[in-house]
Every structure is written in C-alpha cells, then in structure tokens.
Design a protein around this motif. Structure first.
Motif, PDB file in Angstrom:
ATOM      1  N   ALA A 249       0.861  -1.182   0.000  1.00  0.00           N
ATOM      2  CA  ALA A 249       0.000   0.000   0.000  1.00  0.00           C
ATOM      3  C   ALA A 249       0.895   1.229   0.000  1.00  0.00           C
ATOM      4  CB  ALA A 249      -0.909   0.015   1.232  1.00  0.00           C
ATOM      5  N   ALA A 250       0.475   2.275  -0.679  1.00  0.00           N
ATOM      6  CA  ALA A 250       1.251   3.514  -0.702  1.00  0.00           C
ATOM      7  C   ALA A 250       1.400   4.045   0.718  1.00  0.00           C
ATOM      8  CB  ALA A 250       0.562   4.550  -1.582  1.00  0.00           C
ATOM      9  N   ASP A 251       2.586   4.517   1.059  1.00  0.00           N
ATOM     10  CA  ASP A 251       2.831   5.119   2.374  1.00  0.00           C
ATOM     11  C   ASP A 251       2.159   6.490   2.400  1.00  0.00           C
ATOM     12  OD1 ASP A 251       3.831   6.377   4.655  1.00  0.00           O
ATOM     13  OD2 ASP A 251       5.855   5.592   4.380  1.00  0.00           O
ATOM     14  N   PRO A 252       1.216   6.703   3.323  1.00  0.00           N
ATOM     15  CA  PRO A 252       0.514   7.986   3.352  1.00  0.00           C
ATOM     16  C   PRO A 252       1.407   9.162   3.744  1.00  0.00           C
ATOM     17  CG  PRO A 252      -0.107   6.637   5.231  1.00  0.00           C
ATOM     18  CD  PRO A 252       0.756   5.786   4.348  1.00  0.00           C
ATOM     19  N   ASP A 253       2.584   8.880   4.318  1.00  0.00           N
ATOM     20  CA  ASP A 253       3.503   9.946   4.708  1.00  0.00           C
ATOM     21  C   ASP A 253       4.483  10.318   3.609  1.00  0.00           C
ATOM     22  OD1 ASP A 253       2.404  10.168   7.270  1.00  0.00           O
ATOM     23  OD2 ASP A 253       3.715   8.606   8.069  1.00  0.00           O
ATOM     24  N   GLU A 254       4.406   9.647   2.475  1.00  0.00           N
ATOM     25  CA  GLU A 254       5.328   9.918   1.376  1.00  0.00           C
ATOM     26  C   GLU A 254       4.552  10.436   0.164  1.00  0.00           C
ATOM     27  OE1 GLU A 254       8.672   9.819   1.449  1.00  0.00           O
ATOM     28  OE2 GLU A 254       8.563   9.255   3.556  1.00  0.00           O
ATOM     29  N   ASP A 255       5.292  10.810  -0.865  1.00  0.00           N
ATOM     30  CA  ASP A 255       4.681  11.410  -2.052  1.00  0.00           C
ATOM     31  C   ASP A 255       4.605  10.439  -3.229  1.00  0.00           C
ATOM     32  OD1 ASP A 255       7.342  11.191  -2.634  1.00  0.00           O
ATOM     33  OD2 ASP A 255       7.661  13.307  -3.097  1.00  0.00           O
ATOM     34  N   GLY A 256       4.272   9.189  -2.944  1.00  0.00           N
ATOM     35  CA  GLY A 256       4.158   8.198  -4.012  1.00  0.00           C
ATOM     36  C   GLY A 256       5.454   7.516  -4.358  1.00  0.00           C
ATOM     37  N   THR A 257       6.491   7.705  -3.557  1.00  0.00           N
ATOM     38  CA  THR A 257       7.790   7.098  -3.844  1.00  0.00           C
ATOM     39  C   THR A 257       8.131   5.969  -2.877  1.00  0.00           C
ATOM     40  OG1 THR A 257       8.945   8.709  -2.478  1.00  0.00           O
ATOM     41  CG2 THR A 257       8.695   9.233  -4.830  1.00  0.00           C
ATOM     42  N   TYR A 258       7.147   5.549  -2.066  1.00  0.00           N
ATOM     43  CA  TYR A 258       7.406   4.502  -1.073  1.00  0.00           C
ATOM     44  C   TYR A 258       6.121   3.726  -0.838  1.00  0.00           C
ATOM     45  CZ  TYR A 258      10.127   2.493   2.777  1.00  0.00           C
ATOM     46  OH  TYR A 258      10.850   1.642   3.586  1.00  0.00           O
ATOM     47  N   ASP A 259       6.239   2.414  -0.809  1.00  0.00           N
ATOM     48  CA  ASP A 259       5.104   1.546  -0.523  1.00  0.00           C
ATOM     49  C   ASP A 259       5.401   0.745   0.739  1.00  0.00           C
ATOM     50  OD1 ASP A 259       3.476   1.987  -2.973  1.00  0.00           O
ATOM     51  OD2 ASP A 259       5.264   1.170  -3.940  1.00  0.00           O
ATOM     52  N   LEU A 260       4.393   0.569   1.573  1.00  0.00           N
ATOM     53  CA  LEU A 260       4.527  -0.226   2.788  1.00  0.00           C
ATOM     54  C   LEU A 260       4.220  -1.681   2.473  1.00  0.00           C
ATOM     55  CD1 LEU A 260       2.729   2.187   5.260  1.00  0.00           C
ATOM     56  CD2 LEU A 260       5.193   1.897   4.921  1.00  0.00           C
ATOM     57  N   VAL A 261       4.940  -2.585   3.130  1.00  0.00           N
ATOM     58  CA  VAL A 261       4.765  -4.025   2.952  1.00  0.00           C
ATOM     59  C   VAL A 261       4.127  -4.594   4.212  1.00  0.00           C
ATOM     60  CG1 VAL A 261       5.942  -6.230   2.622  1.00  0.00           C
ATOM     61  CG2 VAL A 261       6.822  -4.179   1.492  1.00  0.00           C
ATOM     62  N   THR A 262       3.062  -5.349   4.029  1.00  0.00           N
ATOM     63  CA  THR A 262       2.489  -6.114   5.138  1.00  0.00           C
ATOM     64  C   THR A 262       2.480  -7.580   4.743  1.00  0.00           C
ATOM     65  OG1 THR A 262       0.254  -5.734   4.325  1.00  0.00           O
ATOM     66  CG2 THR A 262       1.029  -4.249   6.050  1.00  0.00           C
ATOM     67  N   TYR A 263       2.622  -8.417   5.763  1.00  0.00           N
ATOM     68  CA  TYR A 263       2.591  -9.856   5.538  1.00  0.00           C
ATOM     69  C   TYR A 263       1.143 -10.345   5.604  1.00  0.00           C
ATOM     70  CZ  TYR A 263       7.571  -9.533   6.753  1.00  0.00           C
ATOM     71  OH  TYR A 263       8.886  -9.212   6.811  1.00  0.00           O
ATOM     72  N   PRO A 264       0.835 -11.439   4.933  1.00  0.00           N
ATOM     73  CA  PRO A 264      -0.514 -12.000   5.032  1.00  0.00           C
ATOM     74  C   PRO A 264      -0.875 -12.258   6.504  1.00  0.00           C
ATOM     75  CG  PRO A 264       0.716 -13.125   3.305  1.00  0.00           C
ATOM     76  CD  PRO A 264       1.695 -12.245   4.047  1.00  0.00           C
ATOM     77  N   GLY A 265      -2.061 -11.848   6.884  1.00  0.00           N
ATOM     78  CA  GLY A 265      -2.527 -12.052   8.247  1.00  0.00           C
ATOM     79  C   GLY A 265      -2.088 -10.995   9.226  1.00  0.00           C
ATOM     80  N   SER A 266      -1.364  -9.975   8.762  1.00  0.00           N
ATOM     81  CA  SER A 266      -0.893  -8.908   9.638  1.00  0.00           C
ATOM     82  C   SER A 266      -1.308  -7.554   9.073  1.00  0.00           C
ATOM     83  CB  SER A 266       0.628  -8.956   9.780  1.00  0.00           C
ATOM     84  OG  SER A 266       1.099  -7.862  10.535  1.00  0.00           O
ATOM     85  N   ASP A 267      -1.720  -6.657   9.949  1.00  0.00           N
ATOM     86  CA  ASP A 267      -2.049  -5.299   9.519  1.00  0.00           C
ATOM     87  C   ASP A 267      -0.887  -4.340   9.731  1.00  0.00           C
ATOM     88  OD1 ASP A 267      -4.622  -6.034   8.817  1.00  0.00           O
ATOM     89  OD2 ASP A 267      -5.419  -5.608  10.812  1.00  0.00           O
ATOM     90  N   MET A 268       0.155  -4.791  10.428  1.00  0.00           N
ATOM     91  CA  MET A 268       1.282  -3.928  10.763  1.00  0.00           C
ATOM     92  C   MET A 268       2.357  -4.006   9.677  1.00  0.00           C
ATOM     93  SD  MET A 268       3.295  -3.930  14.325  1.00  0.00           S
ATOM     94  CE  MET A 268       5.012  -3.537  14.375  1.00  0.00           C
ATOM     95  N   PRO A 269       2.728  -2.879   9.066  1.00  0.00           N
ATOM     96  CA  PRO A 269       3.799  -2.925   8.056  1.00  0.00           C
ATOM     97  C   PRO A 269       5.100  -3.448   8.659  1.00  0.00           C
ATOM     98  CG  PRO A 269       2.680  -0.806   8.007  1.00  0.00           C
ATOM     99  CD  PRO A 269       2.210  -1.524   9.241  1.00  0.00           C
ATOM    100  N   ALA A 270       5.823  -4.220   7.863  1.00  0.00           N
ATOM    101  CA  ALA A 270       7.086  -4.803   8.303  1.00  0.00           C
ATOM    102  C   ALA A 270       8.262  -4.315   7.461  1.00  0.00           C
ATOM    103  CB  ALA A 270       7.005  -6.326   8.229  1.00  0.00           C
TER     104      ALA A 270
END
Length: 126
Positions: free
Chosen positions: A35-56
């Motif tokens: 998912a796009a990082d809401p704190d960035e300007d489209g240059t960074y995506d957050l990664v989450t693992y299946p079954g987790s809502d917390m970005p890793a």
C-alpha cells in the motif's frame, strides 16, 4: 500495535527502479501486500505480511538501477549514540541521521566488512 524490542531487526527495505515489477515478484513469491505510504509522495510503498495489519518493510522507488538495494533496519533507542558506538567498534557511518516528517530518525552504518545496514528510532509518542 506493539513496538518490537530495541536492538532487533524491525524493518526492511527493498529499493527498485521497477517497483511494480518487484512488488509483483515478492507478492507472488511470499504473498506480501503493498500500500502507498501515506507519509510519502508516491515514492514509497509499505509491505504487510498476510494475516498482519502492521507494516514490516517498504519498497523504495529508485530513479535508476544504481539505486537498487535490499537492507535491514535495527530499532534502537538513540540513533546518534549507536552511530558513535558503531564507529568505536570499527564500523563507519554511511548516512548521517535523517528525521522523517513523522519524527522517526534513521541512519545507515557500514559494519567492519563493509556491509550496509540501517538503524532507526520510532517517532515520539503523541
């Protein structure tokens, strides 16, 4: 959301000049979600693992292949203190501390073999 213990690997980053392609690779290989990082300007995506809502981790969009990388980050209480300790132990500061918009502080270190890794401290509690 719980915070990992200090002095543990708590984040990773993959940099790619082809972020959609690398997201497809890791998504199909491991089922990672992006998912796009809401704190960035489209240059960074957050990664989450299946079954987790917390970005890793994150996918950093680089300008060209020379910026492609994979790196891990250790959560620390005091970035400048860790940089000083790393230099005393024979390492080198590769990137001086940077403070993100949300207050998170990060820097990069080279270990005694020249391997790059990062350290970061969380943003101040609200």
């Amino acid at each position: 959301m719980s915070t990992p213990p200090f002095n543990t690997v708590a984040w990773f980053q993959v940099g790619s000049d082809e972020p959609e392609r690398v997201k497809e690779f890791y998504g199909s290989l491991f089922g990672w979600n992006f998912a796009a990082d809401p704190d960035e300007d489209g240059t960074y995506d957050l990664v989450t693992y299946p079954g987790s809502d917390m970005p890793a981790g994150g996918i950093a969009h680089t300008d060209d292949p020379s910026g492609n990388h994979a790196i891990f980050y250790v959560l620390v209480a005091d970035v400048p203190a860790v940089l000083a300790a790393a230099e005393q132990a024979g390492g080198k500061v590769d990137q001086q501390p940077v403070t993100a918009k949300n207050g998170l502080v990060f820097a990069k270190i080279l270990d005694t073999s020249g391997n790059a890794f990062g350290v970061f401290s969380p943003p101040p509690a609200n």
